[in-house]
Design a protein around this motif. Structure first.
Motif, PDB file in Angstrom:
ATOM      1  N   ILE A  28     -57.837  -6.719  19.766  1.00 29.80           N
ATOM      2  CA  ILE A  28     -58.958  -7.067  20.617  1.00 29.80           C
ATOM      3  C   ILE A  28     -60.162  -6.333  20.031  1.00 29.80           C
ATOM      4  O   ILE A  28     -60.111  -5.117  19.844  1.00 29.80           O
ATOM      5  CB  ILE A  28     -58.722  -6.628  22.071  1.00 29.80           C
ATOM      6  CG1 ILE A  28     -57.490  -7.326  22.631  1.00 29.80           C
ATOM      7  CG2 ILE A  28     -59.957  -6.919  22.923  1.00 29.80           C
ATOM      8  CD1 ILE A  28     -57.070  -6.831  23.990  1.00 29.80           C
ATOM      9  N   SER A  29     -61.191  -7.072  19.694  1.00 27.44           N
ATOM     10  CA  SER A  29     -62.373  -6.440  19.123  1.00 27.44           C
ATOM     11  C   SER A  29     -63.612  -7.011  19.783  1.00 27.44           C
ATOM     12  O   SER A  29     -63.585  -8.096  20.357  1.00 27.44           O
ATOM     13  CB  SER A  29     -62.419  -6.643  17.614  1.00 27.44           C
ATOM     14  OG  SER A  29     -62.430  -8.012  17.296  1.00 27.44           O
ATOM     15  N   GLY A  30     -64.674  -6.264  19.732  1.00 28.44           N
ATOM     16  CA  GLY A  30     -65.909  -6.728  20.340  1.00 28.44           C
ATOM     17  C   GLY A  30     -67.013  -5.709  20.162  1.00 28.44           C
ATOM     18  O   GLY A  30     -66.913  -4.796  19.339  1.00 28.44           O
ATOM     19  N   LYS A  31     -68.051  -5.863  20.947  1.00 31.95           N
ATOM     20  CA  LYS A  31     -69.208  -4.977  20.865  1.00 31.95           C
ATOM     21  C   LYS A  31     -69.576  -4.544  22.274  1.00 31.95           C
ATOM     22  O   LYS A  31     -69.611  -5.366  23.182  1.00 31.95           O
ATOM     23  CB  LYS A  31     -70.380  -5.698  20.205  1.00 31.95           C
ATOM     24  CG  LYS A  31     -71.574  -4.829  19.972  1.00 31.95           C
ATOM     25  CD  LYS A  31     -72.577  -5.503  19.056  1.00 31.95           C
ATOM     26  CE  LYS A  31     -73.671  -4.517  18.699  1.00 31.95           C
ATOM     27  NZ  LYS A  31     -74.460  -4.966  17.586  1.00 31.95           N
ATOM     28  N   VAL A  32     -69.854  -3.266  22.427  1.00 36.01           N
ATOM     29  CA  VAL A  32     -70.236  -2.716  23.718  1.00 36.01           C
ATOM     30  C   VAL A  32     -71.733  -2.423  23.676  1.00 36.01           C
ATOM     31  O   VAL A  32     -72.203  -1.690  22.819  1.00 36.01           O
ATOM     32  CB  VAL A  32     -69.446  -1.425  24.030  1.00 36.01           C
ATOM     33  CG1 VAL A  32     -69.870  -0.857  25.372  1.00 36.01           C
ATOM     34  CG2 VAL A  32     -67.946  -1.688  24.013  1.00 36.01           C
ATOM     35  N   THR A  33     -72.462  -3.041  24.604  1.00 35.46           N
ATOM     36  CA  THR A  33     -73.905  -2.845  24.660  1.00 35.46           C
ATOM     37  C   THR A  33     -74.341  -2.516  26.084  1.00 35.46           C
ATOM     38  O   THR A  33     -73.627  -2.795  27.041  1.00 35.46           O
ATOM     39  CB  THR A  33     -74.666  -4.108  24.204  1.00 35.46           C
ATOM     40  OG1 THR A  33     -74.317  -5.190  25.058  1.00 35.46           O
ATOM     41  CG2 THR A  33     -74.337  -4.466  22.766  1.00 35.46           C
ATOM     42  N   SER A  34     -75.513  -1.943  26.212  1.00 28.27           N
ATOM     43  CA  SER A  34     -76.094  -1.671  27.526  1.00 28.27           C
ATOM     44  C   SER A  34     -76.688  -2.959  28.063  1.00 28.27           C
ATOM     45  O   SER A  34     -76.726  -3.976  27.370  1.00 28.27           O
ATOM     46  CB  SER A  34     -77.171  -0.599  27.406  1.00 28.27           C
ATOM     47  OG  SER A  34     -78.280  -1.115  26.702  1.00 28.27           O
ATOM     48  N   THR A  35     -77.195  -2.909  29.272  1.00 21.31           N
ATOM     49  CA  THR A  35     -77.828  -4.100  29.852  1.00 21.31           C
ATOM     50  C   THR A  35     -79.083  -4.498  29.089  1.00 21.31           C
ATOM     51  O   THR A  35     -79.519  -5.640  29.173  1.00 21.31           O
ATOM     52  CB  THR A  35     -78.183  -3.862  31.335  1.00 21.31           C
ATOM     53  OG1 THR A  35     -78.963  -2.676  31.428  1.00 21.31           O
ATOM     54  CG2 THR A  35     -76.937  -3.717  32.170  1.00 21.31           C
ATOM     55  N   THR A  36     -79.640  -3.567  28.305  1.00 22.41           N
ATOM     56  CA  THR A  36     -80.823  -3.881  27.499  1.00 22.41           C
ATOM     57  C   THR A  36     -80.461  -4.338  26.091  1.00 22.41           C
ATOM     58  O   THR A  36     -81.344  -4.600  25.279  1.00 22.41           O
ATOM     59  CB  THR A  36     -81.758  -2.658  27.402  1.00 22.41           C
ATOM     60  OG1 THR A  36     -81.059  -1.592  26.767  1.00 22.41           O
ATOM     61  CG2 THR A  36     -82.247  -2.232  28.770  1.00 22.41           C
ATOM     62  N   GLY A  37     -79.157  -4.383  25.786  1.00 23.99           N
ATOM     63  CA  GLY A  37     -78.714  -4.860  24.478  1.00 23.99           C
ATOM     64  C   GLY A  37     -78.517  -3.781  23.435  1.00 23.99           C
ATOM     65  O   GLY A  37     -78.140  -4.069  22.298  1.00 23.99           O
TER      66      GLY A  37
END
Length: 90
Positions: A28-37
């Motif tokens: 499982i892979s992905g990207k973690v970002t804040s609400t501002t990107g």
């Protein structure tokens, strides 16, 4: 008054599920970002009730390897932010 920022990391989590069928396991892979990107560097991503997890890199990317097929609750956390949970299955 200190506001608790949302860690809607948008488990934004451009969730990419990869499969390795020969072993019945995948990643499982992905990207973690804040609400501002913005990337949430060095946050922690883990699958609830398992020993599977990963630390997010400086760009917000993560990979949890050798995950058996199934349905899971993927959680991302970072100090000072509310945890974000997403259901994933493959």
């Amino acid at each position: 008054m200190k506001k608790l920022l949302r860690f809607s990391l948008a488990l934004s989590l451009v969730l990419c599920l990869s499969f390795t069928f020969a072993l019945g396991q995948g990643k499982i892979s992905g990207k973690v970002t804040s609400t501002t990107g913005e990337p949430m560097s060095f946050s922690v991503v883990y699958i609830a009730k398992t020993n599977y997890g990963a630390t997010v890199d400086v760009n917000g990317n993560f990979t949890v390897s050798k995950v058996p097929a199934g349905t899971y609750k993927l959680t991302a956390s970072y100090v000072g932010y509310k945890k974000s949970v997403k259901a994933v299955s493959y």
